[in-house]
Design an enzyme around this catalytic site. Sequence first.
Site, PDB file in Angstrom:
ATOM      1  N   SER A  88      34.572 -32.963 -18.537  1.00  0.00           N
ATOM      2  CA  SER A  88      34.265 -33.872 -19.478  1.00  0.00           C
ATOM      3  C   SER A  88      33.562 -33.009 -20.688  1.00  0.00           C
ATOM      4  CB  SER A  88      33.187 -34.822 -18.872  1.00  0.00           C
ATOM      5  OG  SER A  88      32.935 -35.705 -19.674  1.00  0.00           O
ATOM      6  N   HIS A 136      38.112 -40.953 -14.921  1.00  0.00           N
ATOM      7  CA  HIS A 136      37.226 -39.866 -15.186  1.00  0.00           C
ATOM      8  C   HIS A 136      36.143 -39.682 -14.094  1.00  0.00           C
ATOM      9  CE1 HIS A 136      35.542 -37.769 -18.759  1.00  0.00           C
ATOM     10  NE2 HIS A 136      34.162 -37.589 -17.808  1.00  0.00           N
ATOM     11  N   ASP A 180      41.277 -43.173 -18.216  1.00  0.00           N
ATOM     12  CA  ASP A 180      40.210 -42.607 -18.815  1.00  0.00           C
ATOM     13  C   ASP A 180      40.185 -42.602 -20.289  1.00  0.00           C
ATOM     14  OD1 ASP A 180      38.422 -40.746 -19.455  1.00  0.00           O
ATOM     15  OD2 ASP A 180      39.085 -38.969 -18.537  1.00  0.00           O
TER      16      ASP A 180
END
Length: 336
Positions: free
Chosen positions: A171, A295, A265
């Site tokens: 991320s 995610h 995501d």
Amino acid sequence: MTAPGTDRERLAPEARPLVDALSAAFPDLGGTVTDAAEARRILAAAAPSGKAAQAVGAVADRVIPGPAHAPDLPVRVYHPPGPRGVRRPTVVFFHGGGYTLCGLDSHDATARTLCAASGAVVVSVAYRLAPEHRFPAAAEDAYAALCWAAARARAGELGGEPDAVVTAGDSSGGGLAAVAPLMARDRGGPAVALQVLIYPLLDAGQGSGSYTSNATGYFLTAAHLRWFWEQYLGPDGDGTHPYASPSRADLSALPSAHIVTAGCDPLRDEGGAYADALGLAGVPVTRGHYPGMFHGFLGFPRLLDEARAAVADVAEAIASTVSGRKISGDVGGRTG
């Protein structure tokens, strides 16, 4: 093979309970929760995530020099099982959390898993968080940690192979794992052998199609991401700067990359576009795309087959920086 962005690309049934549990525990960022300190309190009070805690050879907390005129950085160093003196990669790992949340403890299980699976020494970095420390603080911390780890690898202090330094992260940490090699290229080193970008956060513009198609319903939302960028950049931050949005950088002369993306995501298309752009710039890229995943899925190898497959691909990519093993194929992961 299912192409990213099609209607068939929806959440795998086995992932739905996890997504629902994560969504229920996560603060309503940008909605009822607008303060970063409150968001951190909510996360700290949440039940354990169920992530596996993999045994490794040794773990040590250290403090290393930060950037010039900035505080020192806490890091956690993981050594894999087995004898010292074996040629190993050194992975500089940056945790996710939108540049605002999380830290060494939240990503301890992921760091342990990568250490044990790849046989690498992993240096997990507690970079400064926004909004207390806005861009470019996290980027400068990431570069400082890379320089420290590379120097220690060259000196033999970490037990790693000097020519096998890897940046990795998930991320926002994936964004930093992309930014640190950019900074190393622009500043004359250190050399990076591989960048591992796990559903990376790469563009403050937030304009990709998956921001719309995956805006809600899969744990991380487009509203969360807007809030994260607001915290990181503040009212006057330059989101077009390549060290904030590496997708806008000159991508020539960068190290090879392994990029993991998830079909469900908001960041799916960002990661895919970055892989394409790296390839066009002449950078070797391998990919692991998991259409039915969300995610954060890689943190749950004990519960999800796709997470185990993604970890195995990442571990092979890291290990190959020393062993010279070819990563199987050009595109990995579940494609349909």
